[in-house]
Design a protein around this motif. Sequence first.
Motif, short mmCIF file in Angstrom:
data_model
loop_
_atom_site.label_atom_id
_atom_site.label_comp_id
_atom_site.label_asym_id
_atom_site.label_seq_id
_atom_site.Cartn_x
_atom_site.Cartn_y
_atom_site.Cartn_z
N ARG A 247 0.77 -1.48 0.40
CA ARG A 247 0.20 -0.56 -0.43
C ARG A 247 0.73 1.19 0.12
NH1 ARG A 247 -2.11 -0.28 6.50
NH2 ARG A 247 -0.60 0.37 7.51
N ASP A 248 2.42 1.44 0.62
CA ASP A 248 2.87 2.45 0.76
C ASP A 248 3.43 2.73 -0.31
OD1 ASP A 248 4.89 -0.07 0.95
OD2 ASP A 248 4.65 0.46 3.47
N PHE A 249 3.65 1.22 -1.12
CA PHE A 249 4.71 1.11 -2.48
C PHE A 249 6.72 1.66 -1.70
CE2 PHE A 249 0.56 3.44 -3.71
CZ PHE A 249 0.96 2.96 -5.05
N GLU A 250 6.43 0.52 -1.02
CA GLU A 250 7.81 0.70 -0.15
C GLU A 250 8.41 -0.53 -0.17
OE1 GLU A 250 9.83 3.14 0.88
OE2 GLU A 250 7.42 4.32 0.98
N TYR A 251 8.17 -1.29 -1.12
CA TYR A 251 8.53 -2.96 -1.95
C TYR A 251 10.01 -2.74 -2.46
CZ TYR A 251 4.48 -6.21 -0.39
OH TYR A 251 3.68 -6.76 0.30
N PRO A 285 7.96 13.71 -0.34
CA PRO A 285 6.53 12.74 0.25
C PRO A 285 5.57 12.86 1.15
CG PRO A 285 8.46 12.36 0.64
CD PRO A 285 8.85 13.30 0.07
N VAL A 286 4.93 11.70 1.76
CA VAL A 286 3.52 12.42 2.83
C VAL A 286 4.16 12.10 4.08
CG1 VAL A 286 1.73 11.20 4.07
CG2 VAL A 286 1.81 10.61 1.44
N HIS A 287 5.81 11.63 4.17
CA HIS A 287 6.08 11.46 4.89
C HIS A 287 7.68 10.79 4.51
CE1 HIS A 287 8.32 10.22 9.28
NE2 HIS A 287 6.78 11.32 9.95
N PRO A 288 8.17 11.64 5.48
CA PRO A 288 9.97 10.79 5.19
C PRO A 288 9.96 9.66 5.48
CG PRO A 288 10.01 12.57 7.01
CD PRO A 288 8.58 12.53 6.69
N ILE A 441 17.29 -4.58 13.06
CA ILE A 441 16.47 -4.59 14.24
C ILE A 441 15.54 -4.10 14.31
CG2 ILE A 441 17.10 -3.54 16.39
CD1 ILE A 441 19.59 -3.88 17.41
N TYR A 442 14.38 -4.48 15.09
CA TYR A 442 12.76 -4.05 15.00
C TYR A 442 12.99 -3.15 16.52
CZ TYR A 442 8.02 -4.76 15.39
OH TYR A 442 6.74 -4.23 15.10
N HIS A 443 12.51 -2.00 15.84
CA HIS A 443 12.62 -0.85 17.36
C HIS A 443 11.07 -0.58 16.85
CE1 HIS A 443 17.02 0.11 17.03
NE2 HIS A 443 17.06 -0.07 15.80
N TRP A 444 10.88 -0.52 18.01
CA TRP A 444 9.39 -0.41 18.48
C TRP A 444 8.81 1.04 18.61
CZ3 TRP A 444 7.10 2.90 22.11
CH2 TRP A 444 8.03 4.07 22.94
N LYS A 445 9.92 1.84 18.62
CA LYS A 445 9.05 3.48 18.26
C LYS A 445 8.48 3.45 17.16
CE LYS A 445 11.87 5.85 21.68
NZ LYS A 445 12.44 6.68 22.31
N ASN A 446 9.69 2.59 15.44
CA ASN A 446 8.97 2.53 14.74
C ASN A 446 7.58 2.34 14.29
OD1 ASN A 446 11.30 4.06 13.82
ND2 ASN A 446 12.39 1.68 12.86
N THR A 447 7.84 1.94 14.76
CA THR A 447 5.68 0.77 14.85
C THR A 447 4.40 1.48 15.13
OG1 THR A 447 5.51 -0.91 16.69
CG2 THR A 447 7.23 -0.86 14.80
N LYS A 455 7.75 3.20 10.17
CA LYS A 455 8.95 2.53 9.33
C LYS A 455 8.65 1.71 9.22
CE LYS A 455 13.64 4.55 9.17
NZ LYS A 455 15.05 5.31 10.30
N PRO A 456 8.47 0.96 7.87
CA PRO A 456 8.73 0.17 7.34
C PRO A 456 9.89 -0.80 6.83
CG PRO A 456 7.95 1.27 5.13
CD PRO A 456 7.79 2.11 6.55
N GLN A 457 9.63 -2.01 6.77
CA GLN A 457 11.27 -2.62 6.37
C GLN A 457 11.34 -3.92 6.68
OE1 GLN A 457 13.77 -3.07 10.34
NE2 GLN A 457 12.74 -3.76 11.49
N ARG A 458 12.18 -4.43 6.02
CA ARG A 458 12.40 -5.78 5.26
C ARG A 458 12.09 -6.82 6.28
NH1 ARG A 458 18.21 -8.00 5.44
NH2 ARG A 458 18.68 -5.98 6.20
N ASN A 459 11.29 -7.54 5.95
CA ASN A 459 11.32 -8.15 6.98
C ASN A 459 12.59 -9.78 7.00
OD1 ASN A 459 10.66 -11.03 7.56
ND2 ASN A 459 8.04 -9.96 8.28
N LEU A 460 13.59 -10.44 7.66
CA LEU A 460 14.22 -10.79 7.96
C LEU A 460 13.55 -12.06 6.80
CD1 LEU A 460 15.84 -12.55 11.36
CD2 LEU A 460 13.56 -12.37 10.53
N TRP A 461 12.57 -12.40 6.98
CA TRP A 461 11.90 -13.98 6.30
C TRP A 461 11.41 -13.76 4.93
CZ3 TRP A 461 13.08 -17.63 9.48
CH2 TRP A 461 12.81 -17.17 11.05
N GLY A 462 12.44 -12.25 4.18
CA GLY A 462 11.96 -12.68 3.16
C GLY A 462 11.09 -11.80 2.50
#
Length: 832
Positions: A247-251, A285-288, A441-447, A455-462
């Motif tokens: 939805r965020d075009f961030e893949y 962008p909508v948000h950095p 590393i998963y940072h709770w503040k990004n979520t 802040k979306p991010q790569r999931n280590l499961w691919g």
Amino acid sequence: MAVRENHNEMKRIFLLFLAAVLFGSTCVADEPDSVYIFSYARAQDEGRSGLLFAWSRDQQNWHPVGNGFGFVKSDYGRWGSEKRMIRPFLFYDADDLWHCIWNLDNKEGAVAYTSSKDLLYWMPQSYFISQKALKRFTPEKMNAERSRQQQIVIAGAAETGVIKKVPWNIVSGLIKKEQLSGYRSRLWGETTKEDARRFAGLKPLKLVISPEPAGAKKISNLLMGVFFEDINYAADGGLYAELIQNRDFEYAPSDKENRDPAWNSKKAWSLSGNGAEFTIDSVHPVHPNNKNYAVLKTAGGQTGVINEGFDGIAVTAGERYDFSLFVRSMSGKKKALAIRLIGRQGEELAAASVKEPTGEWQQLRTVLIARKTAAGARLEIVLQPESVIAIDMVSLFPQKTFRARKNGLRADLAASIADLHPRFVRFPGGCVAHGDGLENIYHWKNTIGPLEARKPQRNLWGYHQTAGLGYFEYFQFCEDIGAAPLPVVAAGVPCQNSARHGHPLGGQQGGIPLDEMDRYIQDVLDLIEWANGSAQTKWGSLRAAAGHPEPFNLKYIGIGNEDLISEVFTERFTLIYKAVKEKYPAITIIGTAGPFFEGADYTEGWKLATKLGVPMIDEHYYVPPAWFIYNQDFYDKYDRAGPRVYLGEYAAHLPDRPNNLETALAEAIHLTALERNGDVVHMASYAPLLAKENHTQWNPDLIYFNNTTIKRTTGYYIQQLFGQNAGDEYIPAKAMYSDNNEKVKNRVAWSIVRNSHTKELIIKMVNLLPVPATLSLDMDSFRFSNPTIIKTVLKGRPDEKDLVPVQTAVVINEIRTIELAPYSFTVLRIKP
Ligand code: AHR
């Protein structure tokens, strides 16, 4: 008949064997005083089998110890491909230690180090950028030791390694360790497939159980919980109810280990009609934190941009779906946008519109009502001719989420978790919690906060995680289902299975630099303030702004996830632990003890936690079913005054990894042992929880699902029966068996617990034998007059996967003697 005791015959044999293995016998006639050992790793498999040994009396004839048995395996890098041990060299030093050093690959000069007192128990590994960085030894020493490497032919292959002269007992210790390992593999490798042979002629077992209520002990009332990790599409495309994929075009291709170019910002999006252009931009962008957006430029004619959802979008006739997007006009044209849901054949399933976009980013919303039920719908945003618009954060959310929460959870999946009656929910993992490399590393503040600012991010499961299911949603879910939240934060180090990602020292890459640790520790402290602080505190005010002014009442926090107990870890864990303990002494901190039930990380993790006084430790083990059969007394030996255990990840793994009655009954056996040890084992969670069909990285899981259906596995029902039938007191019992064969006795297990509030008594019984077990239950000590009794039975063939428990009401006389069907689990719930 014989009395069942925890220290049973099987254990005695095993201990005798172990003693023989570890201490050896001292008087074999022709044992040499000393021999040569050759230590090496197979060049052929780049050392994936680990550090091997061969021995020789004369340096001519070499005898390999076992067939490729690795005494140390490199734990560096991604599972499989990167765990290599290249050109190891071993030396003995003045400090009475064996040191082993090896290269991690053929190019970058990164090295690994571990040490041992006896070549049998090896300390946790450390990784360095170069040999020079290994400060313990001078470069001269290292060069001298490395130069001793030579080539020997072992089993027909030329191998490079080091020869040392050692006393024979060193070699006999190696041989016995390898033999013990073989013995354990055979024992723990037993499966029901061999039951017909193993138990040929076995008579139905008779068993008398005499409960001893006077000996009742308090046990944890939090034992049964769930482990949630975004693995197998558990979050986006799964529990998180968002229907739009990407939805965020961030893949990004880097989400995938193979950097798949098709996995990019346009993934799941396409154009309908002709003559439109679809590009990705990131200016203004909508948000950095969410830098990419789509730019859609049309000429004449009817065009649209389509999202295919996660394997299609499932909609139900008559239900309402909230649509929203961020949009801005880049052409000055301001026309309303039509929004449609379309079926596989292009038929319209729902339609609505949003007002005309302006020249600035604006969030526009509408509601779509599905006219028909469809599993494979798609969303279309119909574009106006000759216009240019930018869109981002395109969302379609069912209004029917679990407990009707906004930005909530898929109702049926969340309900199936709630039905387990979990007392706690661990999140966000697993490996996802400490991430694939430092940047992951998963940072709770990004979520937390507005979705466009997360802040979306790569999931280590691919794949990709949007963070739409973030800390607020996790905590809210816990509250909704009456479970304690159990967040796990990284201990300042990433996952020990991190990939290299092109770093000179990839993999674990050390930890967060020490001069950045204060900031990281502050993040952990802020999490507790966010969860528990009043709405007047800095972080509590953000929780309140998100709609939850009351504190979430956080009581537990995990630091670290099955990490390597390296120096890098120890230093960082200690800093975080001390800071949290000092500021929030009432919070129970959970440390970590590696990914296995033994070994260096387990032992050193426990030592560290005990030294620091960490109140609870997270253990993990995925083991064959027979491990559970033969380790029922695993926790009986634990120190009752030491740290409590949180068994954070466990499951029975058979070859091909099914979740069937055999694995489920093995887990049930273990759960009866956990209840018996509920004074030490405080919490336990099967892992992983969820898996989406065709998107599974890990099997077995507890719940499988696709967009429309959910499959509760056999293992699920075991968890559910324990969750729904928990107690807070354990009642010991004496048992007498008609057959004292340990293989027979260990396949029958039970536990008796009581709920001290309702006074209900719950008896759970497992029969993993191919024959019935007739159980005589001495109920007299409970003095029931006319209790209500519900009997629940789960039974079938061991390989069956689609079993469901069956409930009946019974009377007290029917349970005085009760037949446990072959391969069955029975629960009696007795209400006085
Ligand atoms: O449960 C799946 C994975 O297993 C977890 O992410 C990790 O902690 C463990 O290795």
